[in-house]
Each structure stands twice: as C-alpha cells, then as structure tokens.
Design an enzyme around this catalytic site. Structure first.
Site, mmCIF file in Angstrom:
data_model
loop_
_atom_site.group_PDB
_atom_site.id
_atom_site.type_symbol
_atom_site.label_atom_id
_atom_site.label_comp_id
_atom_site.label_asym_id
_atom_site.label_seq_id
_atom_site.Cartn_x
_atom_site.Cartn_y
_atom_site.Cartn_z
ATOM 1 C CE LYS A 159 64.954 22.617 95.730
ATOM 2 N NZ LYS A 159 66.331 23.056 95.950
ATOM 3 C CG ASP A 169 66.932 23.697 99.411
ATOM 4 O OD1 ASP A 169 67.607 24.685 99.766
ATOM 5 O OD2 ASP A 169 67.311 22.902 98.529
ATOM 6 C CD GLU A 185 69.080 21.829 101.550
ATOM 7 O OE1 GLU A 185 68.546 20.839 102.106
ATOM 8 O OE2 GLU A 185 69.451 21.814 100.364
ATOM 9 C CD GLU A 212 72.498 22.896 97.263
ATOM 10 O OE1 GLU A 212 71.578 22.599 98.046
ATOM 11 O OE2 GLU A 212 72.324 23.019 96.048
ATOM 12 C CG ASP A 261 76.419 16.485 95.752
ATOM 13 O OD1 ASP A 261 77.065 15.515 95.299
ATOM 14 O OD2 ASP A 261 75.304 16.821 95.315
ATOM 15 C CG HIS A 265 73.146 18.571 97.864
ATOM 16 N ND1 HIS A 265 73.689 18.492 96.592
ATOM 17 C CD2 HIS A 265 71.999 19.282 97.734
ATOM 18 C CE1 HIS A 265 72.902 19.131 95.746
ATOM 19 N NE2 HIS A 265 71.865 19.622 96.410
ATOM 20 C CD GLU A 272 68.653 16.832 98.272
ATOM 21 O OE1 GLU A 272 69.813 16.997 98.684
ATOM 22 O OE2 GLU A 272 67.947 17.744 97.803
HETATM 23 CA CA CA Z 1 69.485 22.328 98.293
#
Ligand code: CA
Length: 388
Positions: free
Chosen positions: A171, A199, A225, A251, A274, A301, A334
C-alpha cells in the site's frame, strides 16, 4: 418462477486496530450483503463493494428504496433483463458509485439463485471455467501511526511468505521518496520469483508517478496500481507509454461503458474490474468480452467479505487467459489480508491457500457459500424504510 423477497444487510464493525492507506484512515469494516428469495424456496446471496471509507448505508438504500420494488415478482432467469431495467431506471442519478455497487450485489445474488436452481456453480452459467484454482497474492501493508518503515513492511512480507503467498501488494502512496525506499527494501528480502506489486490508490500527479516508477525500476514490480486519479484517462495513457512496466487500475471504473472507453484508449496494461462494484456477473461478462475484443488483460479487484470473495472466484474461473495470445499469463486472486473481524466468519466454508499459494474455486452450486445468519445478525442490521 418469481422473486419473492429482497433483504439487504448493513454490516459494520469498528476496528480496534485502525489502519490507513493513501486516502486516509479506515475506522470500520463494512459490507453490504443482499439476500434474494425465490418462490420455490431457493435463496441467493450477493455483496456490494464497500470501499474502506464508504458508508454501507448508501448502496443499501439504493437497493431497499429503488431496486427492491422493481424486481419483486420478476423471473430470476431474466437476470440480464433485470440488470438493464434497473440501470435504466437509475440512470439520471446512477451510472457509477454506490448505485452501481448496489446493482452488482443484486446481480450476484440472482446468479447465486440461478446456480442453486440448476445445481451448477456460477462459472458454468458464464461459459465454463478456464481453471479450477488461481494463484493468490496478498493485499496488505496498510499503516498504523506508530509503524516504523520499512521494518514493519519487511516483517509483514515475511508473514505472507510464511503463509504460502508467492505474491504480495504494497500500500504505497506515502510520498515519492519514501515509496522508493520502502518498495526497494521489501524487494531486497523476497525470494527470487516472488511477485511484488504496489497500489497507490490514486494519490499521485503525473510527474510524481514518473519519479516513483524511475526510483523502483530495480524492484521489478509486476504492476503499478492506480498511480493516478481515475478521472485522468489521458494521464494513464501517457504513463503507460512512459514505462514498459505494467500499469494497472480499474476498481473505480464501473460498467461496460467506461471500460470500453478505457480499453479503446489503451490506458492500462491490466484491468481490474470488481464484480461487486462494476455491475456483477452480468456486466463482468460484458467487460471480459470488450477486453477480448481489444486484446486487454484482466486481473479482477477483490476487497470484501467472504461472500464477495467467493463470487469473485467464480468470476475468475471464467476469465480467459490474455486474449489473442497463447503464452500469456493467468489472472490472479487479490486476497485481502488486512484486519476484518467478520470477513471469514460469514460463511461456513473455508477459503484458503494450498501449499503452492493457490486458492481452489468451489464447484458447489451458485457461488458455493453457506452464509451464517448468526454472524449476519451479530454484525449487521436489516435496512428497512422507517416511516415517521
Ligand atoms: Ca486497489
């Protein structure tokens, strides 16, 4: 055959261990669950995407006050017809965001019903499965205020490796220089062959994104991402041309209409729809068709409870290998590893990793889950119209 009832549950629990990402802190874990009942006694479950800072009540209200009255009495086998009717009726205030998240949950619940009615897993209603298991990567590496970087991420990476993960996603988005240092530090301790992704949750400008890519070149990230804001289609096209690394996102891209624009523009290397937010199985299948026609890759996602995870696995079973190629790579799962007090508790089945880092896809009817109503009642409340 008729739909007799639609119930939506707002699931919400406060976190003791608050965690943050580039958009800010997450204080609660929320889910929006939908149960649809059919007159033959069958019922199905769906989940609407609920982002870390999204109030679950928004999608729940769209279902309770808008969609529910439009689908009671309809034939569940008209799932595609129902999708179009609901979309058209909400167009002036829908098209994206929580209203499409809500439509996604309805569509997933209807497919779960259909699978149970015909005694087949959902992937057999989507054209069949390309795979019976999928390589998983760990999503985690959120932050707490007192975390010491990069040590905290190195420790977390070791935990994911010990669990059997062969891939993981950081992250990032803590600032260009810090991201470069942290990404390179994690890469330095990973065994050869481990996939590493980052991401950014749309935190950077174009110039900052370029600097992060330059500074992490040696870390060989499998994809970057959401480097930019999802409004910046042109910026994504430019950043994709700037680097040979994979640029990913999706996403926050919902419905076939927007995917068509992005795929035609050549904005990304990897698209991440997603199904709990982009429009459910009905719309997911159409997005896959657009990807196939435009020669684009899809790695979905996933970020929800066990219901959304199980539904996503059914979808992933039906994702073709990269179209127009015979030696391209498989999609991945994921697999969110961040704190979630009820994610796994919600279903009686277990969804876990095998020794090779794969998750097996259920062949039970529907999305293959048995939802524990005691857990729904413990963490959830039924959203109903309260007259005053
Ligand atoms: Ca993400």
């Amino acid at each position: 055959m008729k739909i007799t009832d639609v119930n939506v549950y707002v699931m919400n629990t406060k976190l003791n261990d608050i965690f943050s990402f580039s958009q800010g802190p997450v204080y609660n874990r929320c889910s929006v669950l939908v149960r649809i009942d059919i007159d033959n006694g069958v019922y199905g479950w769906g989940e609407c995407m609920c982002h870390g800072q999204q109030a679950a009540e928004i999608s729940a209200a769209a279902i309770e006050f808008m969609y529910k009255p439009l689908i009671i009495g309809k034939n569940p086998f008209d799932v595609g017809v129902i999708w179009e009717r609901l979309y058209n009726r909400t167009r002036p205030f829908g098209q994206a965001g929580s209203v499409i998240n809500a439509l996604s949950g309805i569509d997933i619940a209807l497919y779960d019903c259909l699978g149970k009615i015909v005694g087949q897993p959902v992937y057999n209603l989507l054209g069949g499965r390309y795979r019976d298991k999928v390589k998983a990567y760990a999503t985690g590496f959120y932050w707490a205020d007192d975390d010491v970087f990069p040590d905290c991420w190195i420790e977390e990476a070791k935990r994911h490796l010990a669990k059997g993960f062969r891939g993981m996603k950081l992250k990032t988005g803590r600032g260009v220089e810090e991201d470069i240092r942290n990404v390179n530090a994690v890469r330095s301790i990973l065994p050869e062959g481990t996939l590493l992704m980052a991401d950014f949750n749309s935190c950077y400008s174009y110039g900052e994104a370029k600097r992060v890519i330059d500074g992490t070149r040696d870390a060989r990230l499998y994809f970057y991402e959401e480097l930019l804001s999802p409004e910046d289609l042109d910026g994504y096209c430019r950043i994709r041309n700037y680097t040979s690394s994979n640029i990913a996102g999706g996403e926050e891209i919902l419905t076939k209409h927007i995917y068509l624009n992005w795929m035609k523009a050549g904005a990304l290397d990897i698209y991440q729809p997603d199904i709990c937010s982009a429009g459910g199985f009905t719309e997911g299948k159409k997005i896959l068709s657009i990807a196939e026609a435009t020669n684009n890759r899809v790695i979905p996602h996933v970020w929800g409870s066990a219901v959304g995870l199980a539904a996503s696995l059914q979808f992933i079973a039906a994702v073709p290998r990269s179209p127009l190629a015979t030696r391209n790579e498989e999609p991945m799962l994921e697999f969110d590893q961040s704190t979630h007090p009820f994610r796994a508790l919600l279903i009686k089945e277990e969804i876990g990793l095998d020794d090779e880092g794969y998750v097996h896809i259920s062949d039970r009817p529907g999305i293959g889950v048995t939802v524990d109503m005691d857990v729904v009642r413990e963490f959830g409340k039924k959203l109903t119209y309260m007259s005053v």
